[in-house]
Design an enzyme around this catalytic site. Structure first.
Site, PDB file in Angstrom:
ATOM      1  NE  ARG A  17      -4.959 -44.714 -16.158  1.00 25.65           N
ATOM      2  CZ  ARG A  17      -6.239 -44.904 -16.518  1.00 25.65           C
ATOM      3  NH1 ARG A  17      -7.170 -44.141 -16.003  1.00 25.65           N
ATOM      4  NH2 ARG A  17      -6.565 -45.822 -17.390  1.00 25.65           N
ATOM      5  N   GLY A  21     -16.377 -34.636   8.081  1.00 29.92           N
ATOM      6  CA  GLY A  21     -16.383 -35.887   7.335  1.00 29.92           C
ATOM      7  C   GLY A  21     -16.977 -37.010   8.162  1.00 29.92           C
ATOM      8  CD  GLU A  44     -12.327 -36.430   5.145  1.00 27.42           C
ATOM      9  OE1 GLU A  44     -12.932 -36.112   6.176  1.00 27.42           O
ATOM     10  OE2 GLU A  44     -11.825 -37.550   4.961  1.00 27.42           O
ATOM     11  CG  HIS A  96     -28.228 -36.432  -0.236  1.00 28.27           C
ATOM     12  ND1 HIS A  96     -29.590 -36.306  -0.376  1.00 28.27           N
ATOM     13  CD2 HIS A  96     -27.971 -36.340   1.104  1.00 28.27           C
ATOM     14  CE1 HIS A  96     -30.139 -36.151   0.815  1.00 28.27           C
ATOM     15  NE2 HIS A  96     -29.175 -36.165   1.735  1.00 28.27           N
ATOM     16  CG  HIS A 122      -6.436 -45.600  -4.744  1.00 31.16           C
ATOM     17  ND1 HIS A 122      -6.534 -44.242  -4.560  1.00 31.16           N
ATOM     18  CD2 HIS A 122      -6.649 -46.158  -3.526  1.00 31.16           C
ATOM     19  CE1 HIS A 122      -6.784 -43.986  -3.286  1.00 31.16           C
ATOM     20  NE2 HIS A 122      -6.857 -45.146  -2.637  1.00 31.16           N
ATOM     21  N   GLY A 128     -28.674 -32.778   1.821  1.00 26.84           N
ATOM     22  CA  GLY A 128     -29.755 -32.786   2.794  1.00 26.84           C
ATOM     23  C   GLY A 128     -29.473 -31.805   3.916  1.00 26.84           C
TER      24      GLY A 128
END
Length: 140
Positions: A91, A82, A62, A106, A89, A108
């Site tokens: 390994r 966000g 994030e 994307h 996940h 936009g």
């Protein structure tokens, strides 16, 4: 693709009293349509079993995607926040650095979608994430 020219120093000079700073996330590369950052795998990012906490991987994802969106917008007019994040996940990682590579899917006017792949020091992917960012008007 970027709103203006950014340097690694610009990205790493952000305030340190936030979660990215507390986890020592550092930006290492800016490409034409991607950014790269690292995060240590240590006591700050471990879960009780001594491996990288999945939530820490999501923080790295994030952070990379949010900063990449910030780099795409006019910060005088807009804010990037966000909207949705997911992660698989793949390994465990016990120590060292993980490296996240964030690429646009994307772009936009109101949403950005980012693909973030996280690798251990051997180059093995340990997490894949997708982040959707909302681009909203900056509050007055």
């Amino acid at each position: 693709m970027w709103f203006k020219e950014f340097t690694i120093e610009d990205l790493n000079s952000r305030p340190k009293n936030h979660i990215g700073g507390l986890l020592d996330i550092k930006f290492t590369e800016i490409g034409e349509d991607f950014i790269v950052g690292t995060m240590p795998v240590d006591e700050r990012t471990h879960q009780p079993a001594g491996i990288l906490h999945g939530g820490a991987s999501v923080v790295l994802a994030e952070t990379l995607g949010s900063i990449a969106s910030y780099m795409c917008i006019d910060p005088e007019k807009y804010v990037a926040v966000g909207l949705e994040v997911n992660a698989n996940h793949l390994r465990p990682v016990r120590s060292g650095l993980v490296k996240g590579i964030c690429k646009i899917i994307h772009r936009g006017a109101k949403t950005h979608i980012w693909d973030i792949k996280i690798y251990d020091e051997r180059g093995k992917m340990n997490c894949i994430s997708r982040l959707t960012v909302a681009v909203i008007n900056k509050p007055q």
